[in-house]
Design a protein around this motif. Structure first.
Motif, PDB file in Angstrom:
ATOM      1  N   ILE A  37      -7.717  -3.277  50.566  1.00  0.00           N
ATOM      2  CA  ILE A  37      -7.056  -3.181  49.272  1.00  0.00           C
ATOM      3  C   ILE A  37      -8.101  -2.830  48.224  1.00  0.00           C
ATOM      4  CG2 ILE A  37      -5.834  -4.461  47.477  1.00  0.00           C
ATOM      5  CD1 ILE A  37      -4.640  -6.186  49.710  1.00  0.00           C
ATOM      6  N   SER A  38      -7.789  -1.861  47.351  1.00  0.00           N
ATOM      7  CA  SER A  38      -8.752  -1.480  46.317  1.00  0.00           C
ATOM      8  C   SER A  38      -8.253  -1.809  44.909  1.00  0.00           C
ATOM      9  CB  SER A  38      -9.093   0.006  46.415  1.00  0.00           C
ATOM     10  OG  SER A  38      -7.937   0.791  46.298  1.00  0.00           O
ATOM     11  N   GLU A  39      -6.949  -1.708  44.676  1.00  0.00           N
ATOM     12  CA  GLU A  39      -6.426  -1.971  43.331  1.00  0.00           C
ATOM     13  C   GLU A  39      -5.088  -2.697  43.409  1.00  0.00           C
ATOM     14  OE1 GLU A  39      -7.706   1.718  40.545  1.00  0.00           O
ATOM     15  OE2 GLU A  39      -6.086   2.101  41.974  1.00  0.00           O
ATOM     16  N   LEU A  40      -4.820  -3.451  42.355  1.00  0.00           N
ATOM     17  CA  LEU A  40      -3.515  -4.063  42.156  1.00  0.00           C
ATOM     18  C   LEU A  40      -2.743  -3.184  41.189  1.00  0.00           C
ATOM     19  CD1 LEU A  40      -4.641  -7.734  41.437  1.00  0.00           C
ATOM     20  CD2 LEU A  40      -4.073  -6.720  43.656  1.00  0.00           C
ATOM     21  N   VAL A  41      -1.499  -2.869  41.511  1.00  0.00           N
ATOM     22  CA  VAL A  41      -0.639  -2.106  40.607  1.00  0.00           C
ATOM     23  C   VAL A  41       0.306  -3.121  39.967  1.00  0.00           C
ATOM     24  CG1 VAL A  41       1.015  -0.228  40.369  1.00  0.00           C
ATOM     25  CG2 VAL A  41      -0.796  -0.079  42.102  1.00  0.00           C
ATOM     26  N   ILE A  42       0.221  -3.251  38.654  1.00  0.00           N
ATOM     27  CA  ILE A  42       0.920  -4.315  37.939  1.00  0.00           C
ATOM     28  C   ILE A  42       2.005  -3.743  37.036  1.00  0.00           C
ATOM     29  CG2 ILE A  42       0.611  -6.178  36.260  1.00  0.00           C
ATOM     30  CD1 ILE A  42      -2.309  -6.325  37.332  1.00  0.00           C
ATOM     31  N   ARG A  43       3.166  -4.391  37.093  1.00  0.00           N
ATOM     32  CA  ARG A  43       4.266  -4.054  36.192  1.00  0.00           C
ATOM     33  C   ARG A  43       4.270  -5.108  35.086  1.00  0.00           C
ATOM     34  NH1 ARG A  43       8.010  -0.682  36.346  1.00  0.00           N
ATOM     35  NH2 ARG A  43       7.858  -0.293  38.589  1.00  0.00           N
ATOM     36  N   PRO A  44       3.978  -4.684  33.848  1.00  0.00           N
ATOM     37  CA  PRO A  44       3.957  -5.651  32.752  1.00  0.00           C
ATOM     38  C   PRO A  44       5.350  -6.233  32.506  1.00  0.00           C
ATOM     39  CG  PRO A  44       3.293  -3.456  31.992  1.00  0.00           C
ATOM     40  CD  PRO A  44       3.671  -3.336  33.414  1.00  0.00           C
ATOM     41  N   GLU A  45       5.403  -7.503  32.122  1.00  0.00           N
ATOM     42  CA  GLU A  45       6.676  -8.142  31.797  1.00  0.00           C
ATOM     43  C   GLU A  45       7.259  -7.556  30.523  1.00  0.00           C
ATOM     44  OE1 GLU A  45       8.340 -10.265  33.694  1.00  0.00           O
ATOM     45  OE2 GLU A  45       6.720 -10.175  35.149  1.00  0.00           O
ATOM     46  N   ASP A  46       6.442  -7.409  29.530  1.00  0.00           N
ATOM     47  CA  ASP A  46       6.891  -6.922  28.231  1.00  0.00           C
ATOM     48  C   ASP A  46       6.196  -5.598  27.949  1.00  0.00           C
ATOM     49  OD1 ASP A  46       8.073  -6.779  25.749  1.00  0.00           O
ATOM     50  OD2 ASP A  46       6.752  -8.251  24.826  1.00  0.00           O
ATOM     51  N   ARG A  47       4.960  -5.675  27.554  1.00  0.00           N
ATOM     52  CA  ARG A  47       4.123  -4.488  27.365  1.00  0.00           C
ATOM     53  C   ARG A  47       2.707  -4.888  27.759  1.00  0.00           C
ATOM     54  NH1 ARG A  47       3.148  -4.214  20.857  1.00  0.00           N
ATOM     55  NH2 ARG A  47       1.732  -5.930  20.961  1.00  0.00           N
ATOM     56  N   PRO A  48       1.928  -3.935  28.232  1.00  0.00           N
ATOM     57  CA  PRO A  48       0.578  -4.298  28.696  1.00  0.00           C
ATOM     58  C   PRO A  48      -0.319  -4.731  27.544  1.00  0.00           C
ATOM     59  CG  PRO A  48       0.903  -1.924  28.776  1.00  0.00           C
ATOM     60  CD  PRO A  48       2.214  -2.532  28.381  1.00  0.00           C
ATOM     61  N   PRO A  49      -1.309  -5.564  27.847  1.00  0.00           N
ATOM     62  CA  PRO A  49      -2.281  -5.936  26.825  1.00  0.00           C
ATOM     63  C   PRO A  49      -2.930  -4.694  26.218  1.00  0.00           C
ATOM     64  CG  PRO A  49      -2.542  -7.305  28.768  1.00  0.00           C
ATOM     65  CD  PRO A  49      -1.556  -6.224  29.113  1.00  0.00           C
ATOM     66  N   ALA A  50      -3.462  -4.845  25.042  1.00  0.00           N
ATOM     67  CA  ALA A  50      -4.072  -3.730  24.299  1.00  0.00           C
ATOM     68  C   ALA A  50      -5.110  -2.995  25.139  1.00  0.00           C
ATOM     69  CB  ALA A  50      -4.720  -4.263  23.026  1.00  0.00           C
ATOM     70  N   ARG A  51      -5.183  -1.702  24.923  1.00  0.00           N
ATOM     71  CA  ARG A  51      -6.188  -0.812  25.516  1.00  0.00           C
ATOM     72  C   ARG A  51      -6.078  -0.646  27.023  1.00  0.00           C
ATOM     73  NH1 ARG A  51     -11.682  -2.903  23.454  1.00  0.00           N
ATOM     74  NH2 ARG A  51     -10.647  -4.852  23.681  1.00  0.00           N
ATOM     75  N   ILE A  52      -4.924  -0.890  27.587  1.00  0.00           N
ATOM     76  CA  ILE A  52      -4.744  -0.656  29.020  1.00  0.00           C
ATOM     77  C   ILE A  52      -3.844   0.558  29.175  1.00  0.00           C
ATOM     78  CG2 ILE A  52      -3.748  -1.525  31.159  1.00  0.00           C
ATOM     79  CD1 ILE A  52      -4.570  -4.291  30.346  1.00  0.00           C
ATOM     80  N   GLU A  53      -4.338   1.556  29.903  1.00  0.00           N
ATOM     81  CA  GLU A  53      -3.561   2.769  30.135  1.00  0.00           C
ATOM     82  C   GLU A  53      -2.536   2.521  31.232  1.00  0.00           C
ATOM     83  OE1 GLU A  53      -5.744   6.383  30.594  1.00  0.00           O
ATOM     84  OE2 GLU A  53      -7.408   5.567  29.438  1.00  0.00           O
ATOM     85  N   THR A  54      -1.329   3.027  31.023  1.00  0.00           N
ATOM     86  CA  THR A  54      -0.271   2.871  32.014  1.00  0.00           C
ATOM     87  C   THR A  54       0.083   4.218  32.627  1.00  0.00           C
ATOM     88  OG1 THR A  54       1.455   3.106  30.334  1.00  0.00           O
ATOM     89  CG2 THR A  54       0.709   0.864  30.829  1.00  0.00           C
ATOM     90  N   ASP A  55       0.732   4.170  33.800  1.00  0.00           N
ATOM     91  CA  ASP A  55       1.192   5.404  34.437  1.00  0.00           C
ATOM     92  C   ASP A  55       2.572   5.770  33.884  1.00  0.00           C
ATOM     93  OD1 ASP A  55       3.051   3.770  35.782  1.00  0.00           O
ATOM     94  OD2 ASP A  55       1.993   3.855  37.695  1.00  0.00           O
ATOM     95  N   SER A  56       3.190   6.789  34.436  1.00  0.00           N
ATOM     96  CA  SER A  56       4.481   7.255  33.922  1.00  0.00           C
ATOM     97  C   SER A  56       5.596   6.227  34.116  1.00  0.00           C
ATOM     98  CB  SER A  56       4.872   8.578  34.584  1.00  0.00           C
ATOM     99  OG  SER A  56       4.992   8.400  35.987  1.00  0.00           O
ATOM    100  N   ASP A  57       5.398   5.260  35.010  1.00  0.00           N
ATOM    101  CA  ASP A  57       6.376   4.200  35.230  1.00  0.00           C
ATOM    102  C   ASP A  57       6.078   2.954  34.413  1.00  0.00           C
ATOM    103  OD1 ASP A  57       7.905   5.647  37.093  1.00  0.00           O
ATOM    104  OD2 ASP A  57       6.533   5.089  38.715  1.00  0.00           O
ATOM    105  N   GLY A  58       5.043   3.004  33.568  1.00  0.00           N
ATOM    106  CA  GLY A  58       4.680   1.864  32.737  1.00  0.00           C
ATOM    107  C   GLY A  58       3.813   0.836  33.432  1.00  0.00           C
TER     108      GLY A  58
END
Length: 84
Positions: A37-58
């Motif tokens: 495993i190299s990365e965790l893919v996280i779905r934010p509950e509300d919106r991601p913390p500041a300065r975190i880039e999201t993919d097209s699915d959020g």
């Protein structure tokens, strides 16, 4: 860190050691050759913390080395990729 099956991680909440709620584990990425495993893919509950880039699915990604503890939730420590 103890061994844990990837399917046991699906849907676990992700929190920072400072109490920041990052969301829930949506998926993981793995190295094709190593199978690690190299990365965790996280779905934010509300919106991601500041300065975190999201993919097209959020969703956003955190490297595996950020994990501090896994129990009823995944606790992550500080790092450069998602510093708040």
């Amino acid at each position: 860190m103890t061994t844990c099956l990837a399917r046991q991680l699906q849907g676990k909440p992700i929190v920072g050691i400072d109490g920041t709620d990052y969301g829930t584990l949506d998926n993981i990425t793995m190295g094709v050759e190593s199978g690690r495993i190299s990365e965790l893919v996280i779905r934010p509950e509300d919106r991601p913390p500041a300065r975190i880039e999201t993919d097209s699915d959020g969703r956003f990604r955190l490297p595996l080395d950020r994990i501090e503890n896994i129990d009823d939730r995944i606790v992550i420590g500080p790092g450069d990729s998602a510093s708040d």
